[in-house]
Design a protein around this motif. Structure first.
Motif, PDB file in Angstrom:
ATOM      1  N   ASP A   1      41.548  32.021  28.301  1.00  0.00           N
ATOM      2  CA  ASP A   1      42.993  31.921  28.397  1.00  0.00           C
ATOM      3  C   ASP A   1      43.733  32.960  29.228  1.00  0.00           C
ATOM      4  O   ASP A   1      44.702  32.623  29.876  1.00  0.00           O
ATOM      5  CB  ASP A   1      43.619  31.903  27.005  1.00  0.00           C
ATOM      6  CG  ASP A   1      43.126  33.030  26.106  1.00  0.00           C
ATOM      7  OD1 ASP A   1      42.417  33.918  26.591  1.00  0.00           O
ATOM      8  OD2 ASP A   1      43.452  33.009  24.916  1.00  0.00           O
ATOM      9  N   TRP A   2      43.352  34.194  29.269  1.00  0.00           N
ATOM     10  CA  TRP A   2      44.185  35.221  29.876  1.00  0.00           C
ATOM     11  C   TRP A   2      43.431  36.044  30.921  1.00  0.00           C
ATOM     12  O   TRP A   2      42.239  36.270  30.792  1.00  0.00           O
ATOM     13  CB  TRP A   2      44.722  36.194  28.827  1.00  0.00           C
ATOM     14  CG  TRP A   2      45.644  35.556  27.851  1.00  0.00           C
ATOM     15  CD1 TRP A   2      45.333  35.108  26.592  1.00  0.00           C
ATOM     16  CD2 TRP A   2      47.030  35.287  28.033  1.00  0.00           C
ATOM     17  NE1 TRP A   2      46.433  34.575  25.998  1.00  0.00           N
ATOM     18  CE2 TRP A   2      47.506  34.671  26.853  1.00  0.00           C
ATOM     19  CE3 TRP A   2      47.933  35.506  29.077  1.00  0.00           C
ATOM     20  CZ2 TRP A   2      48.815  34.276  26.686  1.00  0.00           C
ATOM     21  CZ3 TRP A   2      49.247  35.113  28.910  1.00  0.00           C
ATOM     22  CH2 TRP A   2      49.686  34.509  27.729  1.00  0.00           C
ATOM     23  N   VAL A   3      44.203  36.525  31.892  1.00  0.00           N
ATOM     24  CA  VAL A   3      43.743  37.556  32.826  1.00  0.00           C
ATOM     25  C   VAL A   3      44.683  38.732  32.642  1.00  0.00           C
ATOM     26  O   VAL A   3      45.901  38.541  32.546  1.00  0.00           O
ATOM     27  CB  VAL A   3      43.791  37.065  34.288  1.00  0.00           C
ATOM     28  CG1 VAL A   3      43.406  38.177  35.253  1.00  0.00           C
ATOM     29  CG2 VAL A   3      42.873  35.868  34.477  1.00  0.00           C
TER      30      VAL A   3
ATOM     31  N   ILE B   1      37.505  30.747  32.011  1.00  0.00           N
ATOM     32  CA  ILE B   1      37.429  31.587  33.209  1.00  0.00           C
ATOM     33  C   ILE B   1      35.998  32.063  33.374  1.00  0.00           C
ATOM     34  O   ILE B   1      35.429  32.673  32.469  1.00  0.00           O
ATOM     35  CB  ILE B   1      38.406  32.775  33.093  1.00  0.00           C
ATOM     36  CG1 ILE B   1      39.832  32.258  32.961  1.00  0.00           C
ATOM     37  CG2 ILE B   1      38.257  33.707  34.287  1.00  0.00           C
ATOM     38  CD1 ILE B   1      40.830  33.295  32.542  1.00  0.00           C
ATOM     39  N   GLU B   2      35.424  31.780  34.534  1.00  0.00           N
ATOM     40  CA  GLU B   2      34.037  32.151  34.780  1.00  0.00           C
ATOM     41  C   GLU B   2      33.886  33.340  35.718  1.00  0.00           C
ATOM     42  O   GLU B   2      32.861  33.994  35.713  1.00  0.00           O
ATOM     43  CB  GLU B   2      33.266  30.962  35.352  1.00  0.00           C
ATOM     44  CG  GLU B   2      33.113  29.838  34.351  1.00  0.00           C
ATOM     45  CD  GLU B   2      32.213  28.751  34.855  1.00  0.00           C
ATOM     46  OE1 GLU B   2      31.994  28.647  36.077  1.00  0.00           O
ATOM     47  OE2 GLU B   2      31.716  27.995  34.018  1.00  0.00           O
TER      48      GLU B   2
ATOM     49  N   ASP C   1      43.035  41.880  49.567  1.00  0.00           N
ATOM     50  CA  ASP C   1      44.211  42.274  48.786  1.00  0.00           C
ATOM     51  C   ASP C   1      44.776  41.140  47.943  1.00  0.00           C
ATOM     52  O   ASP C   1      45.977  41.057  47.706  1.00  0.00           O
ATOM     53  CB  ASP C   1      45.308  42.861  49.683  1.00  0.00           C
ATOM     54  CG  ASP C   1      44.906  44.221  50.215  1.00  0.00           C
ATOM     55  OD1 ASP C   1      44.215  44.955  49.484  1.00  0.00           O
ATOM     56  OD2 ASP C   1      45.279  44.545  51.350  1.00  0.00           O
ATOM     57  N   GLN C   2      43.904  40.272  47.495  1.00  0.00           N
ATOM     58  CA  GLN C   2      44.310  39.166  46.633  1.00  0.00           C
ATOM     59  C   GLN C   2      43.347  39.065  45.458  1.00  0.00           C
ATOM     60  O   GLN C   2      42.165  39.377  45.575  1.00  0.00           O
ATOM     61  CB  GLN C   2      44.315  37.856  47.416  1.00  0.00           C
ATOM     62  CG  GLN C   2      45.307  37.870  48.557  1.00  0.00           C
ATOM     63  CD  GLN C   2      45.206  36.611  49.384  1.00  0.00           C
ATOM     64  OE1 GLN C   2      44.864  35.552  48.896  1.00  0.00           O
ATOM     65  NE2 GLN C   2      45.511  36.736  50.657  1.00  0.00           N
ATOM     66  N   LEU C   3      43.869  38.615  44.339  1.00  0.00           N
ATOM     67  CA  LEU C   3      43.081  38.445  43.133  1.00  0.00           C
ATOM     68  C   LEU C   3      42.793  36.958  42.955  1.00  0.00           C
ATOM     69  O   LEU C   3      43.706  36.137  42.990  1.00  0.00           O
ATOM     70  CB  LEU C   3      43.851  38.984  41.928  1.00  0.00           C
ATOM     71  CG  LEU C   3      43.148  38.921  40.583  1.00  0.00           C
ATOM     72  CD1 LEU C   3      41.901  39.805  40.588  1.00  0.00           C
ATOM     73  CD2 LEU C   3      44.097  39.336  39.481  1.00  0.00           C
ATOM     74  N   TRP C   4      41.517  36.625  42.788  1.00  0.00           N
ATOM     75  CA  TRP C   4      41.082  35.239  42.637  1.00  0.00           C
ATOM     76  C   TRP C   4      40.432  35.060  41.281  1.00  0.00           C
ATOM     77  O   TRP C   4      39.673  35.908  40.826  1.00  0.00           O
ATOM     78  CB  TRP C   4      40.074  34.883  43.723  1.00  0.00           C
ATOM     79  CG  TRP C   4      40.618  35.026  45.104  1.00  0.00           C
ATOM     80  CD1 TRP C   4      40.621  36.157  45.870  1.00  0.00           C
ATOM     81  CD2 TRP C   4      41.264  34.025  45.867  1.00  0.00           C
ATOM     82  NE1 TRP C   4      41.215  35.895  47.075  1.00  0.00           N
ATOM     83  CE2 TRP C   4      41.618  34.597  47.112  1.00  0.00           C
ATOM     84  CE3 TRP C   4      41.561  32.677  45.642  1.00  0.00           C
ATOM     85  CZ2 TRP C   4      42.265  33.876  48.107  1.00  0.00           C
ATOM     86  CZ3 TRP C   4      42.199  31.960  46.635  1.00  0.00           C
ATOM     87  CH2 TRP C   4      42.544  32.562  47.850  1.00  0.00           C
ATOM     88  N   VAL C   5      40.720  33.933  40.631  1.00  0.00           N
ATOM     89  CA  VAL C   5      40.136  33.594  39.339  1.00  0.00           C
ATOM     90  C   VAL C   5      39.488  32.224  39.486  1.00  0.00           C
ATOM     91  O   VAL C   5      40.100  31.297  40.004  1.00  0.00           O
ATOM     92  CB  VAL C   5      41.211  33.557  38.231  1.00  0.00           C
ATOM     93  CG1 VAL C   5      40.606  33.132  36.907  1.00  0.00           C
ATOM     94  CG2 VAL C   5      41.888  34.911  38.105  1.00  0.00           C
TER      95      VAL C   5
ATOM     96  N   PHE D   1      31.608  33.399  43.253  1.00  0.00           N
ATOM     97  CA  PHE D   1      32.233  34.177  44.309  1.00  0.00           C
ATOM     98  C   PHE D   1      31.190  35.113  44.886  1.00  0.00           C
ATOM     99  O   PHE D   1      30.559  35.856  44.159  1.00  0.00           O
ATOM    100  CB  PHE D   1      33.368  35.041  43.757  1.00  0.00           C
ATOM    101  CG  PHE D   1      34.600  34.291  43.399  1.00  0.00           C
ATOM    102  CD1 PHE D   1      35.235  33.481  44.320  1.00  0.00           C
ATOM    103  CD2 PHE D   1      35.166  34.426  42.151  1.00  0.00           C
ATOM    104  CE1 PHE D   1      36.391  32.814  43.997  1.00  0.00           C
ATOM    105  CE2 PHE D   1      36.328  33.768  41.811  1.00  0.00           C
ATOM    106  CZ  PHE D   1      36.938  32.952  42.743  1.00  0.00           C
ATOM    107  N   ALA D   2      31.008  35.083  46.190  1.00  0.00           N
ATOM    108  CA  ALA D   2      30.140  36.047  46.848  1.00  0.00           C
ATOM    109  C   ALA D   2      30.435  36.006  48.339  1.00  0.00           C
ATOM    110  O   ALA D   2      29.995  35.099  49.031  1.00  0.00           O
ATOM    111  CB  ALA D   2      28.677  35.733  46.599  1.00  0.00           C
ATOM    112  N   ALA D   3      31.252  36.942  48.809  1.00  0.00           N
ATOM    113  CA  ALA D   3      31.557  36.954  50.241  1.00  0.00           C
ATOM    114  C   ALA D   3      32.201  38.272  50.626  1.00  0.00           C
ATOM    115  O   ALA D   3      32.965  38.835  49.875  1.00  0.00           O
ATOM    116  CB  ALA D   3      32.497  35.817  50.589  1.00  0.00           C
TER     117      ALA D   3
END
Length: 124
Positions: A45-47, A67-68, A75-79, A110-112
């Motif tokens: 539910d939360w970040v 959320i996995e 400079d961006q946050l990705w979920v 995510f891997a980059a």
């Protein structure tokens, strides 16, 4: 047993530096440290953005899905959830963009280091 807490430990001694109680869910995705902040996500539910030194929350953002993964890039946050990728404003937690992924549980990670665009998902 799940205590519902997120802990910061001293890497040299293992001593607990602080803990933060989540909203009844456990932390599944590895947290992301950027600058003086820790970004942590509960399973369902939360970040949160927490102060790295004190563990005090600066904001929390509701994500109505499991959320996995959490990632910091450009400079961006990705979920990442099983079916969506959400970009959050790291200063406020506000949703900036959401896109469907259609991969399902465990199908994408995510891997980059060099990705600049994700045109297949409509994300820039």
């Amino acid at each position: 047993m799940n205590s519902g807490c997120f802990y910061a430990l001293d890497r040299n001694t293992g001593r607990k530096l602080w803990n933060f109680r989540t909203s009844r869910s456990f932390i599944q995705a590895p947290p992301v440290i950027h600058g003086e902040h820790v970004f942590a996500a509960g399973w369902s539910d939360w970040v949160w953005r927490l102060d790295l030194k004190t563990g005090k929350p600066a904001w929390k953002s509701f994500i109505p899905m499991s959320i996995e993964a959490v990632a910091w890039y450009d400079d961006q946050l990705w979920v990442r959830s099983p079916y969506y990728v959400v970009r959050l404003d790291p200063d406020t937690g506000k949703w900036l963009r959401i896109a469907e992924t259609s991969y399902g549980y465990g199908g994408m990670a995510f891997a980059a280091l060099q990705v600049t665009r994700l045109p297949c998902m409509g994300l820039n």
